[in-house]
Design an enzyme around this catalytic site. Sequence first.
Site, PDB file in Angstrom:
ATOM      1  N   GLU A 747     -16.856  74.883  24.767  1.00  0.00           N
ATOM      2  CA  GLU A 747     -17.992  75.245  25.621  1.00  0.00           C
ATOM      3  C   GLU A 747     -18.502  74.075  26.458  1.00  0.00           C
ATOM      4  O   GLU A 747     -19.382  74.255  27.285  1.00  0.00           O
ATOM      5  CB  GLU A 747     -19.179  75.788  24.805  1.00  0.00           C
ATOM      6  CG  GLU A 747     -18.891  76.979  23.948  1.00  0.00           C
ATOM      7  CD  GLU A 747     -20.132  77.433  23.164  1.00  0.00           C
ATOM      8  OE1 GLU A 747     -21.221  76.835  23.351  1.00  0.00           O
ATOM      9  OE2 GLU A 747     -20.008  78.381  22.374  1.00  0.00           O
ATOM     10  N   GLY A 748     -17.999  72.865  26.217  1.00  0.00           N
ATOM     11  CA  GLY A 748     -18.567  71.680  26.840  1.00  0.00           C
ATOM     12  C   GLY A 748     -19.567  70.980  25.955  1.00  0.00           C
ATOM     13  O   GLY A 748     -20.227  70.027  26.384  1.00  0.00           O
TER      14      GLY A 748
END
Length: 779
Positions: A747-748
């Site tokens: 997701e980062g």
Amino acid sequence: MTGNDNRSPAGRGADEDQDRAGGGLLDGLPEPGRGAAARPEPGRAAAPQRGNPFHTPPSRSAPGRGGADRPNVIPFRGAPQPPEEPQPGRARRSGGGRAPATGGAHAAPAEPQSAAPVPAAAPQTPEPAAAPQAAEAAAPAEPPAPENTEADVNASAAAPLPEHPDPAPAAEPEPAAEPAAAAPVSEAPEAPEAAAGAPPAAGPDRNAFSDDERDAVYRAIRERRDVRVGFRPDPVPDEVLTRVLEAAHQAPSVGFSQPWDFVVIHDGEVRRRVHGLVAEERDAYAGALPAARARALSGLKAEAILDTPVNLVVTVDPTRGGRHTLGRHAQPQTAAHSAALAVENLWLAARAEGLGVGWVSLLRERDVARLLDLPSHLEVVAYLCVGYVEDFPAEPELSLGGLARRRPLSWAVHRDHYGRRGLPGEEATSLLEETVAAIGPLDARAVEEATDRQRRMTKPQGSLGVLEDVSVRLAGLTGECPPPLPEPAALAIFAGDHGVHAQGVTGWPQEVTGQMVHNFLAGGAVANAFAAQAGAEVTVVDVGVVADLPSVPGLLPRKVARGTADMAQAPAMTRTQVQHAIEAGIEVARDLVSAGNRCLVTGDMGIANTTPAAALIAAFTGADPEECTGRGTGVDDAVHAHKIDVVRRALDLHRPDPADPVGVLAAVGGLEHAALTGFILGGAALRVPVLLDGVIAGAASLAAMALAPESMAACFAGHRSAEPGHTAVLDRTGLHPLVDLDLRLGEGSGALLALPVLQASARALRDVATFSDAGVTER
């Protein structure tokens, strides 16, 4: 626009009236464009090879300004001006092609000088324009549709270019005809006197302005600014305001419907109430922004509403002209487009008069409509503040304040089909080729200066460890020492589904991909929480989600296909799909950087995407699949062993060649891997840092490195993922992770946690004093 012809009968010529035959509903209406087909087709002049496609050539300085009575006025007629060098990107009729672009990606345009003194002239009543329009060209035959529109959304963008002979010389675009005074029908217009710089009497450009007049038009366009500060209290004379409104009223409109109205506001109480509405909306908007953007917004003032002598409101009536307005049947939205053209005409005329115009957009349209007592069928298009200014800024205020950057023309020009890039007279190319060509090494001078400053800072040399190298690389990337802080930052979460999910490589159902996209948009994911903490913007990009997703703010619809094929059975994608996904990633990088972001953060979402990531890492590094394949979402031993086998079988089936990165992505990659590859390349070409997350972004970085090795100079590893393949990535790229927390979420999330560390390295290089500055004795 259709059906808009303001010419008088004299302007059309008697032959047009004689040509009409028969009787019908449209008899008596002007027929634009008669005789246009007989004009010779202009030739095309060869242009030099283009330089850096991301560079905006600096605007050439305009002639000097003088005169106290009418400051900043652009003379349209008659005023002598010093000779001016040809503008970059635009060749004079007498000169050659476009000069190659030079300089860095964000070189600032030269500051325009002011206008030459203009002799005072008596106010003139605006004259109706005489602007003949060419007949609409016959529509070209439609290109054949792509064979598989479901799997291949934009086939023409990366399709092979047809073979063409060497291009003929490029011609300068033909300007619009010069406005002429209305004359009695019985009189023919007088032939203009031949003068130096005037267009020839015959030829394709026989209706063009003289050089001085044309340059004044282009100068007005080039120097138009959205002005918010620096207004003078001088009133705008009525005749000047009338001329500006007349220019707006002469804008082209669909079906010649002229759907605009203008509300001229002098009343101080009305303007105070509008100012209050702006303050309320600005506060509400700031509360929804990431911290860095909220701080930038606080510097934007709305006092021009009160400071300027007059406010103008442009409205649109989408019903004007009646039910059968020509050109509005298929495109009803063209009424609003027409009103926008009136705004542009007003703005350019105001600039020519030395008036600044500020567009107030932090307003709710219905609030303004109620305040001004507008009928319910009218809509507000623009609220404008108008007045004389001390000077016009060299660049738009949002650009000077770092809130946005100018997009080069080359980004917006396509040839025949969307995706074939190239300015007129230049060879068409692809966005990928253009981007790779723009990627270069670190700036050696800035690296040397940053290294020297690190040695002189008030700390033991090397005591900041990895951060010292990070700050030096940031300086070399941006070409500045110290480098600008990498903020604002934007996280782009690329989402896609995977056909290999059918192999049972994860226990999560595929529909979770789309569900998590909704969660991102609602602000409920871990990435949202970490982004809020770090002050980063979150954008979700659909490049390959199977599910249909809503059209909502924060979601970029860039769907190339509804998921990939099963890489264990067939190539995951076609090469064309890979190219489209890569270019989608490049475009997202461009958009986020143009919006003022100084750091790009990679994110991903796709159930089963660690399986193709493992295959990509094995293909690019030569590592054994068992060394590259992790447990992803937490599978048990049996599923993990099966997952390794699936990766091995896919590699044995396709035998991807690491020297062909597009082929590797097509064989065993995912749409989000390809888009992240483009995102990395786009950031590198724009020379902004790209903060990489874990194994998914790591796999994409290997593809980016294969396409452009120097792109790694822009990359910083946010963290070390718990997925084993990520270690192989870091070994191959030579990147040092900024944090190591045993994360494997994606997701980062890991990159967002590292964002403050990246920013701290730049801040230390900028803010820490040197021994000599602080008066501290060195060892």
